[in-house]
Enzyme design. Structure first.
Site, PDB file in Angstrom:
ATOM      1  N   GLY A 239      18.248 -39.505 -27.407  1.00  0.00           N
ATOM      2  CA  GLY A 239      18.593 -38.116 -27.108  1.00  0.00           C
ATOM      3  C   GLY A 239      17.977 -37.676 -25.792  1.00  0.00           C
ATOM      4  CD  GLN A 240      19.649 -32.608 -23.561  1.00  0.00           C
ATOM      5  OE1 GLN A 240      19.865 -32.249 -22.405  1.00  0.00           O
ATOM      6  NE2 GLN A 240      19.573 -31.740 -24.557  1.00  0.00           N
TER       7      GLN A 240
ATOM      8  CG  ASP B 222      15.017 -20.726 -28.766  1.00  0.00           C
ATOM      9  OD1 ASP B 222      15.348 -21.887 -29.053  1.00  0.00           O
ATOM     10  OD2 ASP B 222      15.791 -19.930 -28.200  1.00  0.00           O
TER      11      ASP B 222
ATOM     12  CE1 TYR C 217      18.435 -27.183 -34.383  1.00  0.00           C
ATOM     13  CE2 TYR C 217      18.136 -25.051 -33.318  1.00  0.00           C
ATOM     14  CZ  TYR C 217      17.887 -26.412 -33.377  1.00  0.00           C
ATOM     15  OH  TYR C 217      17.071 -26.988 -32.430  1.00  0.00           O
TER      16      TYR C 217
END
Length: 287
Positions: free
Chosen positions: A10-11, A103, A126
């Site tokens: 992933g990133q 966040d 989420y």
């Protein structure tokens, strides 16, 4: 130390892999679903014991925020249950864990940056699954460091920066929401902060990390086009009501970073400087 990295493709995982060579005293076990299914508790237990894992950096997550609203079971499995399995496994060995959070554990109704002890109030699937993970891993592994971040992008994978570049090349105009405020964060900077914490000693507790400064998505898009050099696409500001999504976005999700800067002596770049670095990398990859 032997350190397990999950979600290595992933990133964030990809950015950590790029920096591992600078930490030769540690052995990194880079895994994604092909190497280790973190939804399989027995597989985790076996891997952690067989490789004498001392610490885990969990970069794996279900991050399709809108899709999660109708895919609660899988989102819960990946975002809540799997981190609990990882925490349990490393706790048996007296090890530590770094859990990446978001966040989205806040509802975005504040007007000043959220500190770590602000009361969470997620209003998306989420965000709820990520908050549940925070609570779970903290109970299951004494040395758990939770790092909340926001608006993550990099030269890897799919993200807002790469989407804006693509659309800027394809269209003569596009609309971007201008009334949601946060901080664009280069995953490379977060990776560097994580590895700094590993070197200095992982500390239990909740921390916030983003790049410096604030922006709206509209500001972010304008900067992406300016820095990349896209001039033939007009970016129009939109109100949130003009761009409805299945999952509600926080209107204000700026995170206070004072604690992580103080405890680990970090100097964090401004988001526009970080964005320029990322776009330079994207242009190199395009050549």
């Amino acid at each position: 130390m032997n350190i397990l990295i999950t979600g290595c493709n992933g990133q964030l995982g990809s950015e950590i892999r790029l920096q591992e060579h600078a930490h030769p005293d540690h052995r990194f076990f880079n895994t994604d679903v092909e190497e280790l299914d973190i939804c399989d508790q027995q597989a985790i237990d076996h891997f952690v014991d067989a490789n004498n894992i001392d610490g885990i950096i969990n970069c794996a997550a279900y991050t399709a925020v809108d899709k999660a609203e109708n895919d609660k079971q899988l989102c819960t499995t990946l975002n809540t249950l799997a981190p609990a399995y990882l925490a349990s496994a490393v706790e048996r060995r007296g090890g530590w864990m770094i859990q990446i959070s978001t966040d989205y554990v806040f509802d975005g109704t504040a007007h000043i940056p959220y500190e770590e002890d602000a009361t969470p109030s997620p209003d998306t699937v989420y965000g709820s699954t990520k908050l549940a993970a925070e609570l779970g891993v903290s109970k299951l592994c004494q040395r758990t460091m939770i790092i909340r971040t926001a608006w993550l992008y990099s030269s890897f994978g799919h993200n807002f920066v790469k989407t804006m570049i693509r659309l800027g090349k394809e269209r003569d105009q596009l609309g971007v929401v201008a009334d949601q405020i946060g901080t664009p964060t280069y995953a490379r900077d977060l990776a560097s902060a994580i590895l700094s914490a590993v070197e200095q000693g992982v500390r239990a507790g909740v921390y916030h990390f983003t790049d410096e400064g604030t922006a709206s998505w509209y500001d972010f898009a304008i900067a992406i086009h300016r820095i990349y050099g896209i001039k033939g696409c007009r970016v129009n500001p939109l109100h949130t009501s003009e761009y409805p999504t299945p999952a509600q976005r926080p209107h204000y999700s700026v995170l206070d970073k004072s604690k992580i800067k103080r405890d680990f002596g970090l100097t964090i770049p401004h988001w526009e400087d970080a964005l320029a670095d990322c776009i330079n990398q994207i242009k190199k990859d395009e050549q």
